[in-house]
Scaffold this motif. Sequence first.
Motif, mmCIF file in Angstrom:
data_model
loop_
_atom_site.group_PDB
_atom_site.id
_atom_site.type_symbol
_atom_site.label_atom_id
_atom_site.label_comp_id
_atom_site.label_asym_id
_atom_site.label_seq_id
_atom_site.Cartn_x
_atom_site.Cartn_y
_atom_site.Cartn_z
ATOM 1 N N VAL A 1 46.321 -84.779 -59.966
ATOM 2 C CA VAL A 1 46.491 -84.196 -58.798
ATOM 3 C C VAL A 1 45.054 -83.495 -58.565
ATOM 4 O O VAL A 1 44.734 -82.718 -57.642
ATOM 5 C CB VAL A 1 47.612 -83.122 -58.671
ATOM 6 N N HIS A 2 44.023 -83.852 -59.185
ATOM 7 C CA HIS A 2 42.711 -83.033 -59.219
ATOM 8 C C HIS A 2 41.529 -84.030 -59.545
ATOM 9 O O HIS A 2 41.238 -84.103 -60.621
ATOM 10 C CB HIS A 2 42.974 -81.623 -60.132
ATOM 11 N N ALA A 3 40.917 -84.615 -58.663
ATOM 12 C CA ALA A 3 39.847 -85.386 -58.854
ATOM 13 C C ALA A 3 38.845 -85.364 -57.613
ATOM 14 O O ALA A 3 39.389 -85.202 -56.569
ATOM 15 C CB ALA A 3 40.322 -86.814 -59.037
ATOM 16 N N HIS A 4 37.769 -85.411 -58.018
ATOM 17 C CA HIS A 4 36.686 -85.073 -57.032
ATOM 18 C C HIS A 4 36.049 -86.863 -56.947
ATOM 19 O O HIS A 4 35.365 -87.175 -57.597
ATOM 20 C CB HIS A 4 35.529 -84.165 -57.079
ATOM 21 N N LEU A 5 36.192 -87.293 -55.540
ATOM 22 C CA LEU A 5 35.649 -88.643 -55.716
ATOM 23 C C LEU A 5 34.557 -88.611 -54.644
ATOM 24 O O LEU A 5 33.684 -89.727 -54.403
ATOM 25 C CB LEU A 5 36.752 -89.650 -55.091
ATOM 26 N N ASP A 6 33.926 -87.582 -54.071
ATOM 27 C CA ASP A 6 32.985 -87.314 -53.409
ATOM 28 C C ASP A 6 32.494 -88.332 -52.356
ATOM 29 O O ASP A 6 31.312 -88.353 -52.013
ATOM 30 C CB ASP A 6 31.728 -87.382 -54.554
ATOM 31 N N ASP A 7 33.540 -88.974 -51.645
ATOM 32 C CA ASP A 7 33.347 -89.946 -50.745
ATOM 33 C C ASP A 7 34.308 -89.296 -49.415
ATOM 34 O O ASP A 7 35.261 -89.029 -49.505
ATOM 35 C CB ASP A 7 33.871 -91.260 -51.191
ATOM 36 N N PRO A 8 33.257 -89.355 -48.281
ATOM 37 C CA PRO A 8 32.256 -89.682 -47.875
ATOM 38 C C PRO A 8 31.087 -88.691 -48.252
ATOM 39 O O PRO A 8 31.405 -87.652 -48.563
ATOM 40 C CB PRO A 8 32.139 -89.946 -46.325
ATOM 41 N N GLY A 9 29.802 -89.009 -48.019
ATOM 42 C CA GLY A 9 28.842 -87.970 -48.168
ATOM 43 C C GLY A 9 27.994 -87.797 -49.567
ATOM 44 O O GLY A 9 26.684 -87.792 -49.316
ATOM 45 N N ARG A 10 29.036 -88.143 -50.670
ATOM 46 C CA ARG A 10 28.243 -88.042 -51.932
ATOM 47 C C ARG A 10 28.629 -89.064 -52.650
ATOM 48 O O ARG A 10 29.028 -88.908 -53.901
ATOM 49 C CB ARG A 10 28.494 -86.800 -52.538
ATOM 50 N N ALA A 11 28.750 -90.437 -51.983
ATOM 51 C CA ALA A 11 29.415 -91.737 -52.887
ATOM 52 C C ALA A 11 28.480 -92.035 -53.930
ATOM 53 O O ALA A 11 28.773 -92.608 -54.603
ATOM 54 C CB ALA A 11 29.508 -92.803 -51.954
ATOM 55 N N ASP A 12 27.311 -91.660 -54.026
ATOM 56 C CA ASP A 12 26.382 -91.951 -54.983
ATOM 57 C C ASP A 12 26.770 -91.108 -56.352
ATOM 58 O O ASP A 12 26.315 -91.464 -57.358
ATOM 59 C CB ASP A 12 24.761 -91.548 -54.718
ATOM 60 N N TRP A 13 27.545 -89.934 -56.144
ATOM 61 C CA TRP A 13 27.992 -89.261 -57.312
ATOM 62 C C TRP A 13 29.313 -90.084 -57.818
ATOM 63 O O TRP A 13 29.623 -89.890 -59.089
ATOM 64 C CB TRP A 13 28.535 -87.899 -56.862
ATOM 65 N N GLU A 14 30.044 -90.609 -56.910
ATOM 66 C CA GLU A 14 31.098 -91.399 -57.545
ATOM 67 C C GLU A 14 31.730 -92.223 -56.203
ATOM 68 O O GLU A 14 31.381 -93.393 -56.422
ATOM 69 C CB GLU A 14 32.675 -90.147 -57.846
ATOM 70 N N GLY A 15 32.361 -92.039 -55.469
ATOM 71 C CA GLY A 15 33.064 -93.072 -54.508
ATOM 72 C C GLY A 15 34.444 -93.571 -54.569
ATOM 73 O O GLY A 15 34.858 -93.655 -55.635
ATOM 74 N N PHE A 16 35.143 -93.903 -53.657
ATOM 75 C CA PHE A 16 36.305 -94.339 -53.505
ATOM 76 C C PHE A 16 36.395 -95.607 -54.614
ATOM 77 O O PHE A 16 37.291 -95.823 -55.309
ATOM 78 C CB PHE A 16 36.892 -94.564 -52.121
ATOM 79 N N PRO A 17 35.494 -96.633 -54.147
ATOM 80 C CA PRO A 17 35.803 -97.735 -55.013
ATOM 81 C C PRO A 17 35.703 -97.691 -56.464
ATOM 82 O O PRO A 17 36.427 -97.803 -57.360
ATOM 83 C CB PRO A 17 34.568 -98.993 -54.227
ATOM 84 N N SER A 18 34.436 -96.982 -56.913
ATOM 85 C CA SER A 18 34.412 -96.798 -58.293
ATOM 86 C C SER A 18 35.528 -95.971 -58.994
ATOM 87 O O SER A 18 35.842 -96.366 -60.007
ATOM 88 C CB SER A 18 32.753 -96.254 -58.524
ATOM 89 N N GLY A 19 35.438 -94.791 -58.237
ATOM 90 C CA GLY A 19 36.684 -93.735 -58.864
ATOM 91 C C GLY A 19 37.885 -94.573 -58.837
ATOM 92 O O GLY A 19 38.653 -94.212 -59.961
ATOM 93 N N THR A 20 38.520 -95.213 -57.837
ATOM 94 C CA THR A 20 39.717 -95.554 -58.162
ATOM 95 C C THR A 20 39.795 -96.821 -59.133
ATOM 96 O O THR A 20 40.926 -97.191 -59.591
ATOM 97 C CB THR A 20 40.240 -96.146 -56.833
ATOM 98 N N LYS A 21 38.907 -97.553 -59.236
ATOM 99 C CA LYS A 21 38.938 -98.638 -60.301
ATOM 100 C C LYS A 21 38.790 -98.062 -61.648
ATOM 101 O O LYS A 21 39.437 -98.489 -62.719
ATOM 102 C CB LYS A 21 37.315 -99.393 -60.179
ATOM 103 N N ALA A 22 38.051 -96.930 -61.898
ATOM 104 C CA ALA A 22 38.160 -96.086 -63.214
ATOM 105 C C ALA A 22 39.599 -95.794 -63.289
ATOM 106 O O ALA A 22 40.268 -95.617 -64.323
ATOM 107 C CB ALA A 22 37.179 -95.028 -62.957
ATOM 108 N N ALA A 23 40.221 -95.076 -62.208
ATOM 109 C CA ALA A 23 41.614 -94.753 -62.102
ATOM 110 C C ALA A 23 42.642 -95.876 -62.809
ATOM 111 O O ALA A 23 43.387 -95.519 -63.598
ATOM 112 C CB ALA A 23 42.094 -94.132 -60.856
ATOM 113 N N ALA A 24 42.580 -96.848 -62.070
ATOM 114 C CA ALA A 24 43.331 -98.054 -62.320
ATOM 115 C C ALA A 24 43.412 -98.457 -63.957
ATOM 116 O O ALA A 24 43.995 -98.859 -64.717
ATOM 117 C CB ALA A 24 42.976 -99.298 -61.566
ATOM 118 N N ALA A 25 41.877 -98.458 -64.533
ATOM 119 C CA ALA A 25 41.459 -98.784 -65.661
ATOM 120 C C ALA A 25 42.129 -97.818 -66.706
ATOM 121 O O ALA A 25 42.501 -98.255 -67.848
ATOM 122 C CB ALA A 25 40.154 -99.013 -65.918
#
Length: 575
Positions: free
Chosen positions: A130-154
């Motif tokens: 319930v507490h994650a900062h995926l930084d998307d949009p605007g700072r997707a170079d920090w994390e981003g939806f694709p990379s963050g949710t791939k990490a979550a899934a893994a």
Amino acid sequence: MFVFGKQDCARSDRFSVEASYSAFVGTYRALMLYHALALNTQRRGFSELKWTFLFAIEVSRSGCSLLPHYHYWIKSKRIVTPDGIISGAVEVKGKFITSVVTENDWRGTSKGEQVIDYGEAVVMPGLVDVHAHLDDPGRADWEGFPSGTKAAAAGGITTLIDMPLNSFPSTTSTESLELKIKAAEKNIYVDVGFWGGLVPENAFNSSALEALLEAGVLGLKSFMCPSGINDFPMTNANHIKEGLLVLAKYRRPLLVHAEIQLDSESHLDLNTEDARSYSTYLKTRPPAWEEAAIRELLTVTKDTRIGGSAEGAHLHIVHLSDASSSLDLIKEAKVNGDSLSVETCPHYLAFTAEEIEDGDTRFKCAPPIRDASNREKLWDALMGGHIDMLSSDHSPTVPELKLLSDGNFLRAWGGISGLQFVLPVTWSYGKKYGVTLEQLALWWSERPAKIAGQKLKGAIASGNFADIVIWDPSAEFDLTNEYPVYIKHPSISAYMGRRLAGKVFATFVGGNLVYKEGKHAAAACGVQILAKNMNKLTGLFIKRPLYIFRSMDYLSKDKAKETKFHTARRFVVRN
Ligand SMILES: NC(=O)N[C@H]1NC(=O)NC1=O
Ligand SMILES: [Zn+2]
Ligand SMILES: [Zn+2]
């Protein structure tokens, strides 16, 4: 007491299907809907084989799952259910778990059904962070939806609720929520919901807050100290009091970063203190900051008591670090009937101030990681039931802003990056305290799902979404550069270099196998979770939900209420 309304989620499925194929899919979905209805009323209109066939076509075309089965069973000797650990099988049809049976009761499979036998591996509800900062949009170079949710899934996280800050713009209006929704579209590998921001600009504007809640944020989040993000200014108790009044109508929670800036820094001569020393940073944010914020919060959380002006709202304190006076205040408020809960994070449970080396800013976060005796107290509080749940507070940035070569703790970005590792970290560091698999499911799935209003998530139970993690608690691994890490900037993660136990083998989200042994499904088919309050009889959306679970201590497992909930479940509508 927090009263969770029957807050349903309009989930927008985002299968990647070509345009020419859409007519077929439309028909198919209509058939699926019919099938779901027929299933509820025991009037099945189509044979299992036809469904299996249709489902296999859609899944293989869309790439949503590494497993093209519609109807299958997950077998294991260790399935973590709300009623304990069983040896048996979980039946999955489409997106849902349709039964959970013990080995003795399992009658095997019929034609068209598949079995995946995981042997001794643990089958647990997927984690709800319930507490994650995926930084998307605007700072997707920090994390981003694709990379963050791939990490979550893994990492076995199947649902993630994104914080309203660190992205740009912050999610404080319907317009910025719309940008979030666009950014997440077809880009998420697990399900994602959103918290909205409570900031001075909207706190006294109830119609703006209502609009944001109507648009689907699952609750609000605010800071009581500077957040480090310009368009996310801090709130005081007056703002929070107003916010709670609006949230009460919607039965949704307010999450608060509870630190208040005291003048402790003024005692420090920052010119002479060594900014590369962790102890310098620690002195700038003493436990008194947390204590002061919580003391102030409790002047407004009393409104959430039964009969109070904000009854129906709930306040959740995020990332507690101070396990002494701050925790005592929380315990007292709970006893007094305030609707209050608290989370801590794996980094406070794993690390101690004493072991953080000079200049190693990977460990900088706020509130700070404190000394070893505080860590012991945090574990005691968690094991003793005084800390309700866990979250990642995954808050990455780009390596340049972590100032890794400079090592200046006072200027580096504050935030721990470790989304993918929360399950093995909690398990590895919790073993010596006797953490059980059931506790992991409670802290990481069941309770976080409740805070986020997700009634069909957080447990392996018939009728719930098939959100499941398969993992081996005894498998050890080293987080070296060879390890498949999916967060965007592994070099800033405080966990790199550690040896951990608890390897995630497979992750299912809504019946889709989205991750298996280092491989993700080709398409990002996680769904966005938007809150809606719906009148179950008329189908119209209303502010005050019809089914009010005046429960309760929302963390209790009251069977009578569960029954009521099962009845209501049949009305849940998704699109
Ligand atoms: N803005 C932001 O993410 N801040 C987070 N980082 C951290 O360490 N604590 C926080 O609240
Ligand atoms: Zn915070
Ligand atoms: Zn945070």
